[in-house]
Design an enzyme around this catalytic site. Structure first.
Site, PDB file in Angstrom:
ATOM      1  N   TYR A 340      24.283  22.196  16.141  1.00 30.68           N
ATOM      2  CA  TYR A 340      23.550  22.254  14.863  1.00 30.68           C
ATOM      3  C   TYR A 340      24.218  23.328  13.987  1.00 30.68           C
ATOM      4  CZ  TYR A 340      19.987  20.241  17.953  1.00 30.68           C
ATOM      5  OH  TYR A 340      19.308  19.484  18.871  1.00 30.68           O
ATOM      6  N   CYS A 444      13.931  28.393  14.232  1.00 29.99           N
ATOM      7  CA  CYS A 444      13.075  28.621  13.058  1.00 29.99           C
ATOM      8  C   CYS A 444      11.670  28.114  13.328  1.00 29.99           C
ATOM      9  CB  CYS A 444      13.669  27.939  11.829  1.00 29.99           C
ATOM     10  SG  CYS A 444      13.897  26.162  12.046  1.00 29.99           S
TER      11      CYS A 444
HETATM   12  N1  SAH Z   1      23.573  27.654  11.693  1.00 24.65           N
HETATM   13  C1  SAH Z   1      23.654  26.768  10.564  1.00 24.65           C
HETATM   14  C2  SAH Z   1      22.297  26.251  10.099  1.00 24.65           C
HETATM   15  C3  SAH Z   1      21.524  25.494  11.094  1.00 24.65           C
HETATM   16  S1  SAH Z   1      20.161  24.690  10.378  1.00 24.65           S
HETATM   17  C4  SAH Z   1      24.303  27.479   9.389  1.00 24.65           C
HETATM   18  O1  SAH Z   1      24.183  28.675   9.292  1.00 24.65           O
HETATM   19  O2  SAH Z   1      24.865  26.792   8.560  1.00 24.65           O
HETATM   20  C5  SAH Z   1      20.095  23.236  11.376  1.00 24.65           C
HETATM   21  C6  SAH Z   1      21.228  22.257  11.144  1.00 24.65           C
HETATM   22  O3  SAH Z   1      21.084  21.185  12.058  1.00 24.65           O
HETATM   23  C7  SAH Z   1      21.248  21.623   9.766  1.00 24.65           C
HETATM   24  O4  SAH Z   1      22.515  21.845   9.206  1.00 24.65           O
HETATM   25  C8  SAH Z   1      21.009  20.132  10.036  1.00 24.65           C
HETATM   26  O5  SAH Z   1      21.738  19.298   9.166  1.00 24.65           O
HETATM   27  C9  SAH Z   1      21.505  19.986  11.441  1.00 24.65           C
HETATM   28  N2  SAH Z   1      20.968  18.888  12.269  1.00 24.65           N
HETATM   29  C10 SAH Z   1      19.739  18.318  12.225  1.00 24.65           C
HETATM   30  N3  SAH Z   1      19.590  17.439  13.215  1.00 24.65           N
HETATM   31  C11 SAH Z   1      20.739  17.426  13.929  1.00 24.65           C
HETATM   32  C12 SAH Z   1      21.194  16.725  15.100  1.00 24.65           C
HETATM   33  N4  SAH Z   1      20.410  15.859  15.730  1.00 24.65           N
HETATM   34  N5  SAH Z   1      22.435  16.994  15.548  1.00 24.65           N
HETATM   35  C13 SAH Z   1      23.236  17.877  14.933  1.00 24.65           C
HETATM   36  N6  SAH Z   1      22.866  18.559  13.836  1.00 24.65           N
HETATM   37  C14 SAH Z   1      21.632  18.349  13.337  1.00 24.65           C
END
Ligand code: SAH
Length: 514
Positions: A340, A444
């Protein structure tokens, strides 16, 4: 308890959404805007079997934790939920909320949690911390353009250009735009009719670089090339025949005024002609300056365009991701996965100390940004995959197994920073299969964190450390970072025995001594 009944209640607790909780003859009432320690008069608005809701009518005895709100719209606006609670108490509330969920949902004992969790990390200044704001535009009763925020759950705009969570320059920009719109009769978009031009104004501010971006979200498909005037330093509003395109009538005057503001770096438009709640359009064009602003988190540099994701509170993000890096305890050779990964903020932080970092993210645009951020920082030991973490990692694991029948795809450290719904079980399973020495979980939502930690702790991991970090003062949102370590790895090094066996031996020794 009856609807519309007037009751006097002592507020004893606070719910997850910041609402005050009190009891009247054993019946629980949730009261928005009442803070812990208040005695309030409230009118019952909704009655359910075991609990109800009431509206705050009058504060009979204010709590010692109650403070005067900085913003006069604090109660009306959906942005802040607990502005009337002292910041110190807000932090305590957040720490308790996280530990409470870990106890209730995760099944960890309060004593254990107290031992592994450090104190909550708050902000030095809990106002003016947001580097991004999207202001909706509308029309008031006199037919004049207004901007501010949506009241409650409606789309009625309450005029306010001075949000206390944003930077002071927001106000200057918005007042300038409103004056321009009035003078040149530029209309605001109307959601009901789908007419009018200016939908939203997005403002971004680089806390480190002091660079400013303004992006106008406009209700049109393309520019009008019939009567445009040049904008100084225009990039994209010129067509092949050399005509100037107009997105906003008299945009050259608007731009001329905006560029007087020190730090102005990027002025863009994002066309969004669709009747939808989605704020930004799918693309943007430059009216003046650069297509992006630059900012830093720690030593890592980011280029932020109107459509990129970027952490809204870079000061606290640096503290949160700094802890993630500390917990990862990298020595320089490790293989790390950052699941993520978004625009790669954590990945790039970790890459400074790791052997190789693999990032996985579902949004292709974010991955593009992540790759570009790696490039502008000269970071080469990262690789990003687009896809669902719960598919990319298991696929990688299976493929590795096929290609290397004698081995398994090991990771030294796995970091996760999932959205509120937490990690998919399929992902958690593969994480365990990969037997990382350490897992760093950034969350979060402490309820899903608790659920996932329970799973991981049932599969041979244990919580070593954790911290609650406040990124969003005045709101109920909170971030948590946890370090888990692999018990098998630990016992392998220290003891090579499981504890039962160890106690058996001790017992035998005792018996022999006797
Ligand atoms: N650490 C990152 C923010 C994470 S927020 C930064 O600082 O940029 C969570 C992220 O998970 C988001 O970017 C969202 O698009 C992504 N996301 C949501 N569901 C997901 C999944 N099933 N697999 C991979 N990424 C995902």
């Amino acid at each position: 308890m009856q609807k519309n009944e007037l009751v006097t209640v002592a507020i004893q607790d606070m719910g997850v959404n910041g609402e005050g909780i009190g009891r009247v003859n054993g019946y629980t009432l949730f009261i928005k805007d009442a803070v812990i320690g208040d005695v309030v008069e409230a009118k019952v608005t909704k009655v359910k079997k075991n609990y109800g809701y009431a509206r705050l009518m009058n504060i009979v005895t204010p709590s010692k934790h109650r403070v005067e709100p900085v913003c006069k719209f604090a109660r009306k606006c959906g942005g802040c939920q607990i502005q009337e609670l002292s910041y110190e108490k807000q932090l305590e509330f957040k720490q308790n909320k996280v530990l409470g969920n870990l106890e209730r949902i995760g099944g960890f004992s309060p004593e254990f949690l107290k031992a592994v969790f450090g104190g909550v990390i708050g902000m030095e200044k809990p106002f003016g911390y947001r580097n991004k704001a999207q202001f909706p535009f509308g029309t008031d009763k006199e037919g004049q353009p207004v901007t501010g925020f949506y009241a409650g759950r409606t789309h009625d705009i309450i005029a306010n250009t001075d949000c206390a969570l944003g930077v002071p320059v927001n106000r200057e920009i918005l007042e300038l735009v409103l004056a321009f719109m009035k003078k040149y009769h530029v209309s605001s978009y109307d959601e009901k009719t789908g007419e009018g031009l200016i939908r939203h104004v997005l403002i971004r501010y680089g806390f480190t670089t002091k660079e400013i971006m303004v992006c106008f979200v406009v209700n049109r498909e393309k520019a009008d090339f019939t009567n445009g005037k040049p904008v100084s330093n225009t990039k994209s509003a010129v067509n092949e025949s050399g005509s100037y395109g107009v997105w906003i009538p008299h945009q050259e005057i608007l731009v001329e005024r905006l560029v007087q503001i020190p730090g102005m770096t990027s002025i863009t438009v994002s066309p969004n002609p669709r009747q939808t709640n989605v704020i930004m359009g799918e693309r943007y064009e430059v009216l003046w300056g650069q297509p992006f602003i630059t900012d830093y988190i720690g030593a890592v540099k980011y280029q932020i365009s109107p459509l990129s994701f970027y952490q809204v509170n870079p000061v606290q993000t640096e503290k949160l991701y700094g802890l993630a890096l500390e917990y990862a305890d990298l020595k320089g050779q490790e293989t790390v996965w950052d699941l993520y990964c978004g625009i790669g903020t954590i990945s790039l932080f970790l890459a400074q100390k790791a052997g190789m970092v693999y990032g996985v993210e579902i949004v292709p645009q974010a991955v593009e940004d992540a790759r570009q951020n790696a490039e502008i920082n000269g970071i080469e030991n990262v690789e990003f995959y687009v896809g669902k973490a719960e598919e990319v990692l298991p696929d990688y694991y299976k493929k590795y197994e096929k290609e290397h029948p004698e081995e398994y795809a090991h990771a030294d450290v796995i970091v996760v920073d999932p959205p509120r719904k937490g990690c998919d079980t399929e992902l958690l399973k593969t994480m365990v299969d990969m037997q990382p020495e350490r897992i760093v979980y950034v969350s979060c939502d402490s309820a899903t964190l608790a659920r996932d930690l329970k799973y991981l702790c049932g599969e041979g991991y244990e919580i070593k450390k954790g911290r609650v970090v406040d990124q969003f003062g005045m709101s109920v949102h909170v971030e948590t970072v946890c370090l888990l370590s692999n018990r098998k790895a630990d016992s392998h090094i220290k003891l090579s025995l499981d504890m039962d066996e160890y106690y058996d031996i001790m017992d035998k020794e005792k018996a022999e001594k006797k």
